[in-house]
Motif scaffolding. Sequence first.
Motif, PDB file in Angstrom:
ATOM      1  N   UNK A  44       1.782  14.080 -38.556  1.00 49.52           N
ATOM      2  CA  UNK A  44       2.785  13.909 -39.606  1.00 49.52           C
ATOM      3  C   UNK A  44       4.078  13.364 -39.014  1.00 49.52           C
ATOM      4  N   UNK A  45       4.647  12.371 -39.669  1.00 44.08           N
ATOM      5  CA  UNK A  45       5.944  11.829 -39.302  1.00 44.08           C
ATOM      6  C   UNK A  45       6.892  12.139 -40.454  1.00 44.08           C
ATOM      7  N   UNK A  46       7.693  13.183 -40.286  1.00 46.79           N
ATOM      8  CA  UNK A  46       8.538  13.660 -41.376  1.00 46.79           C
ATOM      9  C   UNK A  46       9.770  12.782 -41.555  1.00 46.79           C
ATOM     10  N   UNK A  47      10.013  12.421 -42.795  1.00 50.51           N
ATOM     11  CA  UNK A  47      11.197  11.662 -43.179  1.00 50.51           C
ATOM     12  C   UNK A  47      11.871  12.396 -44.325  1.00 50.51           C
ATOM     13  N   UNK A  48      13.181  12.386 -44.348  1.00 50.15           N
ATOM     14  CA  UNK A  48      13.886  13.036 -45.435  1.00 50.15           C
ATOM     15  C   UNK A  48      13.811  12.156 -46.678  1.00 50.15           C
ATOM     16  N   UNK A  49      13.139  12.632 -47.722  1.00 42.68           N
ATOM     17  CA  UNK A  49      12.913  11.840 -48.926  1.00 42.68           C
ATOM     18  C   UNK A  49      13.116  12.705 -50.165  1.00 42.68           C
ATOM     19  N   UNK A  80      18.424  16.421 -60.641  1.00 39.69           N
ATOM     20  CA  UNK A  80      19.026  16.248 -59.324  1.00 39.69           C
ATOM     21  C   UNK A  80      17.959  15.941 -58.277  1.00 39.69           C
ATOM     22  N   UNK A  81      18.320  15.241 -57.194  1.00 36.64           N
ATOM     23  CA  UNK A  81      17.358  14.975 -56.115  1.00 36.64           C
ATOM     24  C   UNK A  81      16.775  16.260 -55.531  1.00 36.64           C
ATOM     25  N   UNK A  82      15.539  16.151 -55.062  1.00 35.64           N
ATOM     26  CA  UNK A  82      14.860  17.277 -54.420  1.00 35.64           C
ATOM     27  C   UNK A  82      14.506  16.833 -53.004  1.00 35.64           C
ATOM     28  N   UNK A  83      15.436  16.989 -52.039  1.00 36.09           N
ATOM     29  CA  UNK A  83      15.174  16.501 -50.683  1.00 36.09           C
ATOM     30  C   UNK A  83      14.174  17.384 -49.936  1.00 36.09           C
ATOM     31  N   UNK A  84      13.211  16.743 -49.308  1.00 36.74           N
ATOM     32  CA  UNK A  84      12.252  17.445 -48.459  1.00 36.74           C
ATOM     33  C   UNK A  84      12.030  16.615 -47.199  1.00 36.74           C
ATOM     34  N   UNK A  85      11.665  17.278 -46.124  1.00 40.91           N
ATOM     35  CA  UNK A  85      11.262  16.590 -44.898  1.00 40.91           C
ATOM     36  C   UNK A  85       9.744  16.508 -44.921  1.00 40.91           C
ATOM     37  N   UNK A 170       0.430  20.438 -41.639  1.00 41.62           N
ATOM     38  CA  UNK A 170       1.012  19.584 -40.609  1.00 41.62           C
ATOM     39  C   UNK A 170       2.451  19.186 -40.929  1.00 41.62           C
ATOM     40  N   UNK A 171       2.909  19.544 -42.138  1.00 39.49           N
ATOM     41  CA  UNK A 171       4.298  19.272 -42.531  1.00 39.49           C
ATOM     42  C   UNK A 171       5.072  20.572 -42.775  1.00 39.49           C
ATOM     43  N   UNK A 172       4.514  21.688 -42.340  1.00 38.68           N
ATOM     44  CA  UNK A 172       5.101  23.004 -42.598  1.00 38.68           C
ATOM     45  C   UNK A 172       5.195  23.297 -44.083  1.00 38.68           C
ATOM     46  N   UNK A 173       4.335  22.664 -44.868  1.00 38.45           N
ATOM     47  CA  UNK A 173       4.256  22.926 -46.301  1.00 38.45           C
ATOM     48  C   UNK A 173       3.035  23.812 -46.567  1.00 38.45           C
ATOM     49  N   UNK A 174       2.912  24.272 -47.808  1.00 40.90           N
ATOM     50  CA  UNK A 174       1.811  25.176 -48.151  1.00 40.90           C
ATOM     51  C   UNK A 174       1.195  24.756 -49.477  1.00 40.90           C
ATOM     52  N   UNK A 186      -3.713  26.091 -61.903  1.00 41.40           N
ATOM     53  CA  UNK A 186      -2.475  25.532 -61.362  1.00 41.40           C
ATOM     54  C   UNK A 186      -2.518  25.605 -59.840  1.00 41.40           C
ATOM     55  N   UNK A 187      -2.344  24.459 -59.189  1.00 44.95           N
ATOM     56  CA  UNK A 187      -2.164  24.405 -57.749  1.00 44.95           C
ATOM     57  C   UNK A 187      -0.711  24.050 -57.464  1.00 44.95           C
ATOM     58  N   UNK A 188      -0.178  24.616 -56.380  1.00 44.92           N
ATOM     59  CA  UNK A 188       1.210  24.335 -56.016  1.00 44.92           C
ATOM     60  C   UNK A 188       1.288  23.830 -54.582  1.00 44.92           C
ATOM     61  N   UNK A 189       2.232  22.913 -54.368  1.00 43.74           N
ATOM     62  CA  UNK A 189       2.532  22.387 -53.033  1.00 43.74           C
ATOM     63  C   UNK A 189       3.999  22.673 -52.768  1.00 43.74           C
ATOM     64  N   UNK A 190       4.265  23.589 -51.832  1.00 40.06           N
ATOM     65  CA  UNK A 190       5.631  24.047 -51.572  1.00 40.06           C
ATOM     66  C   UNK A 190       6.107  23.563 -50.211  1.00 40.06           C
ATOM     67  N   UNK A 191       7.320  23.016 -50.191  1.00 39.80           N
ATOM     68  CA  UNK A 191       7.930  22.515 -48.961  1.00 39.80           C
ATOM     69  C   UNK A 191       9.039  23.457 -48.506  1.00 39.80           C
ATOM     70  N   UNK A 192       9.261  23.549 -47.193  1.00 44.85           N
ATOM     71  CA  UNK A 192      10.363  24.380 -46.688  1.00 44.85           C
ATOM     72  C   UNK A 192      11.704  23.732 -46.998  1.00 44.85           C
ATOM     73  N   UNK A 193      12.778  24.514 -46.978  1.00 43.36           N
ATOM     74  CA  UNK A 193      14.107  23.961 -47.290  1.00 43.36           C
ATOM     75  C   UNK A 193      14.611  23.048 -46.184  1.00 43.36           C
ATOM     76  N   UNK A 194      15.569  22.200 -46.535  1.00 43.99           N
ATOM     77  CA  UNK A 194      16.227  21.331 -45.571  1.00 43.99           C
ATOM     78  C   UNK A 194      17.719  21.557 -45.686  1.00 43.99           C
TER      79      UNK A 194
END
Length: 213
Positions: A44-49, A80-85, A170-174, A186-194
Motif C-alpha cells: 500500500x502506498x498511502x496518500x492523503x485523499x 465536508x471533506x473526509x481526509x484519509x491516508x 495493509x492500510x491500517x483500515x478495517x 451492511x459491510x463497513x470500511x473504517x479508516x484510522x484518523x489523520x
Amino acid sequence: GSLGAAPDRWLPVLDTITVKVDELNAIVDNLLTAARAENDGVTAVATLIDLRDLVAEAVTRHAPRAELLNGTISLVLPHEPVPVAADRALTARILDNLINNALTYSIGPPRVRVHIDSERTVSVEDRGPGIPDKVRDRVFERFVRADHPQIGPRQGTGLGLYIGRELAARQDALLSLARTGPQGTVFTLAFPPVHQVTLEGRTATEASSATVA
C-alpha cells in the motif's frame, strides 16, 4: 465502432456482453490479487485523499450494471471533506468488491445504499436476504460464498471479501460485517484518523506522518 454504429436492437445485447466481460475480468483479477496477498506481494502506498471522491467514483463505475439489473445505487456523502491516508487503487478495489456483492446478493431489482459517516467509515448496504448462519462467521475466509436459498448460487470465486479485508489491513483500515438479516446486509470500511491538514497536494508521508493508529 470500427464496423459502424450498431443497430438499436443490438444495444441491450452488447451491454450484457460488456457486463459479463467485466465480471470475468473481476474473477481473474481476484484470483491474481489473492495469490499476491498470500505471498506479501501487495504494498500500500498511502496518500492523503478525500474519501468522498473514492466512494463517488466507485458508485459511478457500478451504475451501468445497476441499471442493467433495473436496480439503483443511492449515495449519501458528507458536505465536508473526509481526509484519509489510503492507497487509492487498493481502496477502489475494496469498494468495487463491496458494491458488486451488494448488487449480486439481492432479491429482485437491487437497492444498494452507500454512505460515509463522520468517523471515516464507508457503509455499503443491500436489501438482500442476509448471510446464512452457517457461513456468517467465515465470510472473510477464502472461497467462502454466502449463497442463500432465496436467491440461489451466484457467479464468483468467494474471494472478494477475503481480498477486501487483506487490502484494508495493509492500510491500517478495517473491513467488517456490521449487520446482516432478512432486511439486508451492511459491510463497513473504517479508516484510522489523520491529523488536520490540507488535502491539496499533500501525501500521507509529507503531512508529518499523517496516519495515526
